[in-house]
Write a protein that holds these residues in place. Structure first.
Motif, mmCIF file in Angstrom:
data_model
loop_
_atom_site.group_PDB
_atom_site.id
_atom_site.type_symbol
_atom_site.label_atom_id
_atom_site.label_comp_id
_atom_site.label_asym_id
_atom_site.label_seq_id
_atom_site.Cartn_x
_atom_site.Cartn_y
_atom_site.Cartn_z
ATOM 1 N N GLN A 127 0.819 -1.208 0.000
ATOM 2 C CA GLN A 127 0.000 0.000 0.000
ATOM 3 C C GLN A 127 0.857 1.264 0.000
ATOM 4 O O GLN A 127 0.378 2.348 -0.366
ATOM 5 N N GLN A 128 2.128 1.109 0.419
ATOM 6 C CA GLN A 128 3.035 2.258 0.469
ATOM 7 C C GLN A 128 4.115 2.185 -0.607
ATOM 8 O O GLN A 128 5.044 2.990 -0.627
ATOM 9 N N GLY A 129 4.010 1.203 -1.473
ATOM 10 C CA GLY A 129 4.958 1.082 -2.570
ATOM 11 C C GLY A 129 6.301 0.512 -2.176
ATOM 12 O O GLY A 129 7.302 0.758 -2.854
ATOM 13 N N VAL A 130 6.343 -0.265 -1.084
ATOM 14 C CA VAL A 130 7.593 -0.899 -0.659
ATOM 15 C C VAL A 130 7.322 -2.376 -0.389
ATOM 16 O O VAL A 130 6.176 -2.820 -0.335
ATOM 17 N N THR A 131 8.400 -3.140 -0.201
ATOM 18 C CA THR A 131 8.235 -4.562 0.123
ATOM 19 C C THR A 131 7.969 -4.720 1.621
ATOM 20 O O THR A 131 8.183 -3.795 2.421
ATOM 21 N N GLY A 132 7.552 -5.897 1.997
ATOM 22 C CA GLY A 132 7.320 -6.176 3.408
ATOM 23 C C GLY A 132 8.604 -6.065 4.210
ATOM 24 O O GLY A 132 8.606 -5.584 5.351
ATOM 25 N N GLU A 133 9.728 -6.481 3.623
ATOM 26 C CA GLU A 133 11.029 -6.400 4.297
ATOM 27 C C GLU A 133 11.424 -4.942 4.522
ATOM 28 O O GLU A 133 11.925 -4.581 5.596
ATOM 29 N N GLN A 134 11.199 -4.128 3.522
ATOM 30 C CA GLN A 134 11.526 -2.699 3.656
ATOM 31 C C GLN A 134 10.655 -2.031 4.731
ATOM 32 O O GLN A 134 11.131 -1.197 5.500
ATOM 33 N N LEU A 135 9.393 -2.409 4.791
ATOM 34 C CA LEU A 135 8.504 -1.853 5.817
ATOM 35 C C LEU A 135 8.969 -2.275 7.198
ATOM 36 O O LEU A 135 8.943 -1.475 8.148
ATOM 37 N N ALA A 136 9.404 -3.530 7.332
ATOM 38 C CA ALA A 136 9.887 -4.025 8.623
ATOM 39 C C ALA A 136 11.093 -3.219 9.090
ATOM 40 O O ALA A 136 11.198 -2.862 10.269
ATOM 41 N N GLN A 137 12.014 -2.909 8.179
ATOM 42 C CA GLN A 137 13.186 -2.118 8.536
ATOM 43 C C GLN A 137 12.792 -0.704 8.954
ATOM 44 O O GLN A 137 13.372 -0.129 9.881
ATOM 45 N N SER A 138 11.768 -0.150 8.297
ATOM 46 C CA SER A 138 11.290 1.187 8.664
ATOM 47 C C SER A 138 10.693 1.182 10.063
ATOM 48 O O SER A 138 10.901 2.107 10.854
ATOM 49 N N LEU A 139 9.960 0.117 10.390
ATOM 50 C CA LEU A 139 9.347 0.014 11.711
ATOM 51 C C LEU A 139 10.407 -0.100 12.803
ATOM 52 O O LEU A 139 10.250 0.454 13.902
ATOM 53 N N LYS A 140 11.476 -0.779 12.508
ATOM 54 C CA LYS A 140 12.570 -0.910 13.486
ATOM 55 C C LYS A 140 13.127 0.456 13.865
ATOM 56 O O LYS A 140 13.486 0.692 15.025
ATOM 57 N N GLY A 141 13.197 1.342 12.888
ATOM 58 C CA GLY A 141 13.724 2.674 13.170
ATOM 59 C C GLY A 141 12.688 3.596 13.797
ATOM 60 O O GLY A 141 13.031 4.516 14.546
ATOM 61 N N LEU A 142 11.404 3.337 13.521
ATOM 62 C CA LEU A 142 10.333 4.194 14.018
ATOM 63 C C LEU A 142 9.986 3.927 15.480
ATOM 64 O O LEU A 142 9.670 4.857 16.226
ATOM 65 N N VAL A 143 10.057 2.667 15.903
ATOM 66 C CA VAL A 143 9.664 2.303 17.272
ATOM 67 C C VAL A 143 10.463 3.051 18.332
ATOM 68 O O VAL A 143 9.885 3.598 19.286
ATOM 69 N N PRO A 144 11.797 3.121 18.274
ATOM 70 C CA PRO A 144 12.553 3.853 19.302
ATOM 71 C C PRO A 144 12.163 5.333 19.380
ATOM 72 O O PRO A 144 12.123 5.906 20.474
ATOM 73 N N ILE A 145 11.864 5.939 18.223
ATOM 74 C CA ILE A 145 11.466 7.353 18.209
ATOM 75 C C ILE A 145 10.133 7.540 18.928
ATOM 76 O O ILE A 145 9.958 8.465 19.732
#
Length: 397
Positions: free
Chosen positions: A313-331
């Motif tokens: 839905q965001q134009g990325v793969t599931g793996e790429q979304l997972a990496q984004s979430l890893k960086g977003l959670v600490p913030i």
């Protein structure tokens, strides 16, 4: 002379049986009235047209189930049969089995059906407003057969069976309980909304199949309620289990709760009644103590599907979304000012997204925590709650 004595003996025996008969005969109306009285303490009641007795069988007809908060609404049960009924000490009753007719409600192409509804070992108190274990409406088992919901003539929801048991502990120290809702199936293939239909298809959720289970216990003296398992287990999705343990839910607490509920129902001013009930609940909460709680999810392939779908839905793969979430959670966690918990959550999320197996949030304080202390922390210093409750977040353990 002997003939006269025999006649007198026979007449005396007949008189004895005549007077003794009513003492041992069941009063069907009284059985139903006391059953209704026991239900009323929880905000419901039963109405019936008549209750006929045949030996130890009570058959009530014209039975209606009424919820006090909705006086205009009632559920027509129809006939209710109690078998193996006997009077108990204190003016109560015990029924070996209670059975109901099958439920079949339909409107045009929509319908709901419930089969084989039965209760086993029903104890009806003589004094529902008392304060002992014998003053509570109890059952030993409850179950149903198949439950089916149809929309436009097609099955959309099914339950194969429901079974639950309530077992008294030795010396009436408390109860052990368990329940299973087996063969739970939902058909989502005919959802009409295009966006929802696409999500259901991509996530593989056209057919949902699983079960719900519950196990726990209640110690009466301490009021300790231990819900060891409240699990939702679905194929190709996962298993979500909720557990909790708290104390203070005593018979006196239960009686106070019932009295508050009854007072609220009797108040014609519903806004005032709701406010009074809220204050009563706040006061009762002061009596409870938190021991532990946990939420655990065991993945069965839904996480990867969800990441792939959300990523698409965001134009990325599931793996790429997972990496984004890893960086977003600490913030996101940093904004809560919970440094210790922040590190735990970040590590757990990283581990879980790398290899989705399980994710657990547990609260286990070193000592039981009174609810007033938790409420005080929530109002005065919310960021201290994780340390007060001993919160830990782990993955894949």
């Amino acid at each position: 002379m002997m003939h006269t004595r025999k006649i007198r003996l026979m007449m005396a025996s007949a008189a004895l049986l005549t007077f003794a008969g009513p003492a041992f005969a069941l009063d069907g109306a009284d059985v139903m009235k006391k059953l209704s009285a026991a239900l009323e303490v929880n905000g419901t009641s039963l109405a019936f047209d008549k209750a006929e007795v045949d030996g130890d069988v009570v058959t009530a007809t014209g039975v209606k189930f009424q919820v006090a908060t909705k006086p205009g609404d009632s559920v027509n049960i129809g006939e209710m049969t109690l078998e193996g009924v006997e009077e108990t000490d204190g003016g109560g009753y015990y029924a070996e089995t209670v059975s109901f007719p099958d439920v079949n409600v339909s409107e045009k192409e929509d319908s709901v059906s419930v089969k084989d509804i039965a209760i086993g070992g029903l104890s009806i108190p003589g004094n529902a407003s008392g304060g002992t274990i014998d003053d509570i409406l109890l059952y030993e088992s409850f179950g149903t057969g198949p439950i089916e919901v149809k929309v436009k003539g097609k099955d959309v929801f099914k339950i194969a069976s429901i079974e639950s048991k309530l077992t008294r502990q030795e010396n009436d120290a408390g109860f052990d309980f368990d329940a299973t809702m087996a063969g739970l199936n939902a058909d989502l293939s005919d959802v009409e909304d295009a966006k929802a239909k696409d999500a259901i298809d991509k996530l593989g959720l056209k057919q949902i199949d699983g079960q719900v289970t519950m196990k726990g216990s209640w110690e009466i003296a301490s009021g300790k309620v231990a819900l060891d398992e409240y699990a939702f287990d679905f194929k190709n999705i996962g298993r979500l289990n909720i557990a909790m343990d708290f104390s203070g839910y005593t018979l006196q607490f239960l009686k106070s709760l019932q009295e508050a509920n009854k007072a609220a129902q009797a108040n014609p001013n519903k806004e005032e009644a709701n406010q009074a009930m809220g204050l009563a609940m706040l006061g009762l909460m002061q009596q409870l103590t938190f021991n532990s709680a946990s939420i655990r999810f065991d993945d069965a392939s839904i996480t990867k599907k969800a990441l792939d779908y959300a990523g698409s839905q965001q134009g990325v793969t599931g793996e790429q979304l997972a990496q984004s979430l890893k960086g977003l959670v600490p913030i996101m966690m940093a904004q809560l000012n919970l440094p210790e918990l922040q590190n735990q959550v970040s590590a757990a999320v990283n581990d879980y997204l790398d290899a989705p197996k399980s994710l657990t949030i547990a609260a286990e304080p070193e000592k039981p925590v009174p609810f007033p202390m938790i409420m005080g922390a929530a109002m005065g210093a919310p960021n201290t709650i994780p340390s007060v409750l001993g919160v830990k977040v782990t993955a894949n353990d």
